[in-house]
Design a protein around this motif. Structure first.
Motif, PDB file in Angstrom:
ATOM      1  N   GLY A 165       0.708  -1.227  -0.147  1.00 42.10           N
ATOM      2  CA  GLY A 165      -0.194  -0.052  -0.077  1.00 42.10           C
ATOM      3  C   GLY A 165       0.775   1.243   0.140  1.00 42.10           C
ATOM      4  N   TYR A 166       1.999   1.167   0.175  1.00 44.84           N
ATOM      5  CA  TYR A 166       3.002   2.400   0.203  1.00 44.84           C
ATOM      6  C   TYR A 166       3.409   2.407  -1.355  1.00 44.84           C
ATOM      7  CZ  TYR A 166       3.537   2.606   5.365  1.00 44.84           C
ATOM      8  OH  TYR A 166       3.107   2.621   6.589  1.00 44.84           O
ATOM      9  N   TRP A 167       3.844   3.711  -1.353  1.00 44.12           N
ATOM     10  CA  TRP A 167       4.376   3.853  -2.565  1.00 44.12           C
ATOM     11  C   TRP A 167       5.985   3.920  -2.642  1.00 44.12           C
ATOM     12  CZ3 TRP A 167       1.938   5.046  -7.530  1.00 44.12           C
ATOM     13  CH2 TRP A 167       0.470   4.882  -7.627  1.00 44.12           C
ATOM     14  N   TYR A 168       6.796   3.715  -3.716  1.00 49.64           N
ATOM     15  CA  TYR A 168       8.410   3.470  -3.602  1.00 49.64           C
ATOM     16  C   TYR A 168       9.116   4.577  -4.575  1.00 49.64           C
ATOM     17  CZ  TYR A 168       7.703   0.273   0.026  1.00 49.64           C
ATOM     18  OH  TYR A 168       7.167  -0.419   1.246  1.00 49.64           O
ATOM     19  N   LEU A 169       9.900   5.486  -4.213  1.00 45.16           N
ATOM     20  CA  LEU A 169      10.180   6.427  -5.289  1.00 45.16           C
ATOM     21  C   LEU A 169      11.781   6.181  -5.549  1.00 45.16           C
ATOM     22  CD1 LEU A 169       7.696   7.854  -3.821  1.00 45.16           C
ATOM     23  CD2 LEU A 169       8.859  10.047  -4.236  1.00 45.16           C
ATOM     24  N   ASP A 170      11.967   6.433  -7.006  1.00 45.17           N
ATOM     25  CA  ASP A 170      13.234   6.105  -7.351  1.00 45.17           C
ATOM     26  C   ASP A 170      13.751   7.560  -8.160  1.00 45.17           C
ATOM     27  OD1 ASP A 170      14.528   3.354  -6.661  1.00 45.17           O
ATOM     28  OD2 ASP A 170      12.245   3.076  -7.426  1.00 45.17           O
ATOM     29  N   GLY A 171      14.696   8.265  -7.874  1.00 46.34           N
ATOM     30  CA  GLY A 171      15.137   9.443  -8.675  1.00 46.34           C
ATOM     31  C   GLY A 171      15.849  10.294  -7.770  1.00 46.34           C
ATOM     32  N   GLN A 172      16.110  11.639  -8.385  1.00 47.82           N
ATOM     33  CA  GLN A 172      16.880  12.637  -7.748  1.00 47.82           C
ATOM     34  C   GLN A 172      16.095  13.997  -7.811  1.00 47.82           C
ATOM     35  OE1 GLN A 172      20.644  14.176  -9.758  1.00 47.82           O
ATOM     36  NE2 GLN A 172      21.784  12.989  -7.886  1.00 47.82           N
ATOM     37  N   LYS A 173      16.256  14.674  -6.796  1.00 46.47           N
ATOM     38  CA  LYS A 173      15.724  16.289  -6.558  1.00 46.47           C
ATOM     39  C   LYS A 173      17.182  16.937  -6.371  1.00 46.47           C
ATOM     40  CE  LYS A 173      11.256  15.292  -7.239  1.00 46.47           C
ATOM     41  NZ  LYS A 173      10.674  16.031  -8.443  1.00 46.47           N
ATOM     42  N   ILE A 174      17.266  18.135  -7.009  1.00 48.69           N
ATOM     43  CA  ILE A 174      18.398  19.006  -6.777  1.00 48.69           C
ATOM     44  C   ILE A 174      17.997  20.355  -6.267  1.00 48.69           C
ATOM     45  CG2 ILE A 174      19.631  17.764  -8.379  1.00 48.69           C
ATOM     46  CD1 ILE A 174      19.054  20.103 -10.333  1.00 48.69           C
ATOM     47  N   MET A 183      26.082  31.041  -4.090  1.00 47.92           N
ATOM     48  CA  MET A 183      26.415  32.418  -4.130  1.00 47.92           C
ATOM     49  C   MET A 183      26.191  33.245  -2.952  1.00 47.92           C
ATOM     50  SD  MET A 183      25.430  35.209  -6.951  1.00 47.92           S
ATOM     51  CE  MET A 183      26.747  36.750  -7.414  1.00 47.92           C
ATOM     52  N   GLY A 184      24.789  33.167  -2.535  1.00 53.04           N
ATOM     53  CA  GLY A 184      24.147  33.655  -1.408  1.00 53.04           C
ATOM     54  C   GLY A 184      23.342  32.937  -0.287  1.00 53.04           C
ATOM     55  N   GLN A 185      23.127  33.405   0.783  1.00 53.08           N
ATOM     56  CA  GLN A 185      22.316  32.699   1.718  1.00 53.08           C
ATOM     57  C   GLN A 185      22.773  31.283   1.949  1.00 53.08           C
ATOM     58  OE1 GLN A 185      17.993  32.255   1.374  1.00 53.08           O
ATOM     59  NE2 GLN A 185      17.767  33.859  -0.039  1.00 53.08           N
ATOM     60  N   PRO A 186      24.389  31.359   2.348  1.00 50.19           N
ATOM     61  CA  PRO A 186      25.275  30.131   2.556  1.00 50.19           C
ATOM     62  C   PRO A 186      24.855  29.572   3.719  1.00 50.19           C
ATOM     63  CG  PRO A 186      26.341  32.159   3.285  1.00 50.19           C
ATOM     64  CD  PRO A 186      25.149  32.735   2.601  1.00 50.19           C
ATOM     65  N   SER A 187      23.978  30.090   4.723  1.00 51.98           N
ATOM     66  CA  SER A 187      23.981  29.219   6.187  1.00 51.98           C
ATOM     67  C   SER A 187      22.585  28.452   5.870  1.00 51.98           C
ATOM     68  CB  SER A 187      23.587  30.190   7.305  1.00 51.98           C
ATOM     69  OG  SER A 187      22.566  31.188   7.008  1.00 51.98           O
ATOM     70  N   MET A 188      21.941  28.543   4.876  1.00 54.69           N
ATOM     71  CA  MET A 188      20.559  27.809   4.436  1.00 54.69           C
ATOM     72  C   MET A 188      21.136  26.539   3.841  1.00 54.69           C
ATOM     73  SD  MET A 188      17.253  28.064   4.668  1.00 54.69           S
ATOM     74  CE  MET A 188      17.627  26.390   5.018  1.00 54.69           C
ATOM     75  N   VAL A 189      20.239  25.512   4.351  1.00 51.75           N
ATOM     76  CA  VAL A 189      20.516  24.221   3.918  1.00 51.75           C
ATOM     77  C   VAL A 189      20.104  24.040   2.504  1.00 51.75           C
ATOM     78  CG1 VAL A 189      19.984  21.561   4.101  1.00 51.75           C
ATOM     79  CG2 VAL A 189      20.875  23.039   6.225  1.00 51.75           C
ATOM     80  N   THR A 190      20.673  23.800   1.465  1.00 50.27           N
ATOM     81  CA  THR A 190      20.320  23.475  -0.010  1.00 50.27           C
ATOM     82  C   THR A 190      20.850  22.174  -0.222  1.00 50.27           C
ATOM     83  OG1 THR A 190      20.023  25.807  -0.127  1.00 50.27           O
ATOM     84  CG2 THR A 190      19.782  24.264  -2.125  1.00 50.27           C
ATOM     85  N   VAL A 191      20.180  21.093  -0.684  1.00 43.75           N
ATOM     86  CA  VAL A 191      21.176  19.619  -1.078  1.00 43.75           C
ATOM     87  C   VAL A 191      20.421  19.035  -1.966  1.00 43.75           C
ATOM     88  CG1 VAL A 191      21.652  19.324   1.206  1.00 43.75           C
ATOM     89  CG2 VAL A 191      19.366  18.629   0.537  1.00 43.75           C
ATOM     90  N   THR A 192      21.151  18.090  -2.476  1.00 42.74           N
ATOM     91  CA  THR A 192      20.523  17.087  -3.568  1.00 42.74           C
ATOM     92  C   THR A 192      20.046  15.860  -2.742  1.00 42.74           C
ATOM     93  OG1 THR A 192      22.361  17.807  -5.217  1.00 42.74           O
ATOM     94  CG2 THR A 192      21.264  15.588  -5.303  1.00 42.74           C
ATOM     95  N   LEU A 193      18.929  15.395  -3.395  1.00 45.07           N
ATOM     96  CA  LEU A 193      18.478  14.201  -2.542  1.00 45.07           C
ATOM     97  C   LEU A 193      18.265  13.170  -3.457  1.00 45.07           C
ATOM     98  CD1 LEU A 193      15.437  15.897  -0.704  1.00 45.07           C
ATOM     99  CD2 LEU A 193      17.446  15.462   0.361  1.00 45.07           C
ATOM    100  N   ASN A 194      18.681  11.835  -3.274  1.00 43.31           N
ATOM    101  CA  ASN A 194      18.472  10.791  -3.777  1.00 43.31           C
ATOM    102  C   ASN A 194      17.772   9.547  -3.333  1.00 43.31           C
ATOM    103  OD1 ASN A 194      20.688  11.800  -5.701  1.00 43.31           O
ATOM    104  ND2 ASN A 194      22.146  11.076  -4.256  1.00 43.31           N
TER     105      ASN A 194
END
Length: 648
Positions: free
Chosen positions: A209-218, A274-285
């Motif tokens: 009943g769950y969904w399973y995800l494959d891919g990448q978000k940036i 370039m800016g907002q360096p203290s904000m977490v911005t990541v790639t997710l697999n």
């Protein structure tokens, strides 16, 4: 140095005071017998002002002084988890302790059940100190309205005494309201930014009943948070191509497996920005990452559209906060710096810059709160319709019509706010640096930080160009739904620009006449390009032509070419209308006159700019691609003629 970011901003206070509380408050507190609820509107307004005053003091005294540290300390990835910088973590906990995160959340999840509009005010004040922190804050406070909307749409909630008492997202809501963990919106992929139809992350329904995800978000902001909403492809692309095949999923960062808490997806790396360096911005697999469907299959884009207005308005308030910071910094410097025997604030060009910054940001703030009010009214009305079992069918229809009216108003205003605030943030940061001269370019001052931080605003949550395209599409379609009514408005605006009793009314009607004339010009050129023979027919007869088949890739070319120019025209008009509308609500004569003078200063600046944009549109020869196509055909024809002559 300011001691309170709320009390020192009289314009912000005024906008909070003159919101339409009579219409909004009964929807926020339908049962004032609740011991935790304000008993009436007056008591609520006092509570809201005192709350914002406390938050404003905390931001000014505890957050603003540490913004250099926020810029210097960066997140780090350790053992698969993101570590938030110490100063950022302290600021977030401080805001949480003040109750800032819990503002729009229902009381049943530990929320304060206050208007979302107050979150917008906190967003502006926080952004004035540091936009990285504001962005982080938004992914806590913004979670409440988002998940409530989805629970209402699904019907996955319980309610009693006119209040929601349970949803399937309660744990996520409790985590965000308490400041324990935030959420994230996961849309962008390496090949899919503004064009979400290109999303490739795949979701497969499992036997459990769950969904399973494959891919990448940036480029995922707050990708370290616990509660993620992920847009993925759930349907066969052959049968459900593009946006039709997308669904929305709730994907927690951690799940229980074999009695242990484990990561549900991998943080692939941290982005260097370039800016907002203290904000977490990541790639997710995602690798068979477990998720739950939100809403219905294939309705992913529709689900996202329900909440994108909120996100874009938050960016709007973020931009307003940065503009406020840049304006104050520039004015402070200009009032102290002496050149050529006088303060540079007394030099005509600099004085003009400072006045423009102050006037335009006030005008934009009125429009932003107006848009946010309409957006909140939509959510509150939908909630009432869903949970109030005593409503008659007739009353439901009445409330649905009212919600539709507010939805359309929010839809028209939101992209204007997002576009103008984002673009102004970059422009104000640049003007501030210029006024400060060499000092503004140095790292020891905050001006260069504002410049770096501003540049992302015209990009994320829908680029400025996407906003402009939305604006021109909605406004043109609205005009063509009823050409007769459109022509009537154009004629009335031209007449009233001459006959109105007061100068501010005449000026406002002139702006309206320019706006309608621009629409007429664009529609005329589009129809001539497509139909040719329509040129001699009156506009009122064009509706039939517009209902014929249109190729969006080429038939709207002229409108798309001038979308940004038109967006600027519409933005100035909407800000002017918002200012005048607010002025009409004010009863105190001295304040009314001052606000009217502000509106006049704004409109006097806006009119020549609008005229210039109109001339640019009118002087345009048409689509760049059309011109290139014609030149290519002419060149090929000429070559063919020459070849023919040579053959002879």
């Amino acid at each position: 140095m300011s001691k309170n970011f709320y009390l020192d901003n009289h314009d912000l206070k005024l906008n909070i005071e003159y919101l339409n509380w009579q219409e909004l408050f009964p929807l926020i507190e339908p049962d004032t017998s609740d011991p935790d609820a304000p008993r009436n509107i007056n008591e609520a307004q006092v509570l809201y002002h005192e709350f914002l005053q406390s938050i404003g003091e905390y931001i000014a005294e505890k957050i603003d002084p540490v913004t250099p540290k926020l810029d210097q300390e960066h997140p780090s990835l350790k053992d698969g988890e993101m570590l938030v910088p110490e100063t950022m973590d302290k600021c977030i906990k401080g805001l949480s302790d003040m109750g800032a995160m819990a503002i729009p959340f229902s009381r049943h999840v530990g929320g304060m059940n206050m208007p979302w509009l107050l979150s917008c005010a906190v967003s502006e004040m926080t952004a004035r100190a540091d936009v990285s922190l504001m962005t982080y804050y938004g992914f806590f406070s913004g979670l409440g309205p988002v998940f409530q909307i989805f629970a209402l749409e699904e019907g996955s909630f319980e309610a009693s005494d006119f209040k929601i008492t349970k949803t399937r997202f309660d744990q996520a809501l409790k985590d965000a309201a308490s400041g324990y963990s935030c959420g994230a919106m996961c849309l962008t992929e390496p090949q899919a930014g503004s064009d979400l139809a290109q999303i490739r992350t795949k979701a497969t329904l499992g036997a459990d009943g769950y969904w399973y995800l494959d891919g990448q978000k940036i480029w995922i902001t707050c990708g370290h948070g616990e509660h993620h909403l992920v847009l993925a492809r759930s349907e066969d692309e052959k049968t459900h191509p593009g946006l039709k095949g997308l669904s929305l999923f709730y994907v927690p960062a951690h799940i229980e497996r074999d009695g242990k808490k484990v990561r549900n997806f991998e943080i692939g790396g941290q982005e260097k920005k370039m800016g907002q360096p203290s904000m977490v911005t990541v790639t997710l697999n995602y690798d068979q990452s477990r998720g739950e469907l939100v809403g219905q299959r294939g309705h992913g884009f529709r689900c996202m559209a329900l909440v994108m207005n909120d996100a874009r308005l938050q960016v709007g308030f973020e931009g307003i906060g940065l503009c406020e910071s840049a304006m104050r910094m520039a004015k402070s410097f200009a009032d102290e710096r002496i050149t050529m025997g006088k303060k540079i604030s007394k030099h005509e060009m600099i004085a003009e810059y400072l006045d423009e910054m102050a006037v335009t940001n006030k005008a934009l703030r009125v429009l932003a709160f107006d848009a946010a009010f309409h957006e909140e009214m939509v959510t509150r009305l939908k909630t009432k319709i869903k949970i109030d079992k005593l409503l008659s069918d007739e009353k439901k229809q009445e409330l649905e019509a009212l919600a539709s009216k507010h939805r359309w108003a929010a839809r028209l205003a939101t992209p204007l706010v997002k576009y103008t605030a984002s673009e102004n943030a970059v422009r104000y940061a640049r003007m501030n640096m210029q006024i400060m001269g060499g000092s503004g370019y140095m790292k020891e001052y905050k001006a260069e930080k504002l410049m770096r931080d501003s540049l992302i605003m015209p990009i994320y949550e829908g680029t400025s160009q996407i906003q402009a395209l939305m604006v021109v599409k909605d406004h043109l379609q609205h005009a063509m739904r009823n050409p007769g009514k459109f022509l009537s408005k154009l004629a009335q605006a031209k007449l009233q620009s001459l006959a109105a009793k007061t100068e501010h009314e005449r000026l406002l009607f002139r702006l309206k006449a320019h706006y309608y004339s621009t629409i007429q010009t664009i529609l005329t050129r589009m129809c001539i390009d497509k139909f040719g023979d329509i040129k001699g027919r009156p506009l009122a007869q064009w509706k039939e032509a517009f209902l014929r088949s249109w190729d969006p890739k080429k038939d709207f070319s002229f409108a798309l070419l001038h979308a940004e120019r038109f967006c600027k025209i519409a933005s100035d008009l909407w800000m002017a209308k918002a200012l005048i509308s607010q002025t009409e609500k004010i009863k105190e004569q001295d304040l009314k006159e001052r606000r009217l003078a502000l509106a006049m200063r704004f409109m006097e600046r806006a009119e020549p700019k609008i005229k210039g944009l109109m001339l640019e549109i009118e002087a345009s020869r048409g689509s760049l691609f059309r011109e290139k196509f014609l030149k290519k055909n002419m060149s090929e024809a000429k070559t063919a003629d020459n070849s023919h002559n040579l053959t002879i």
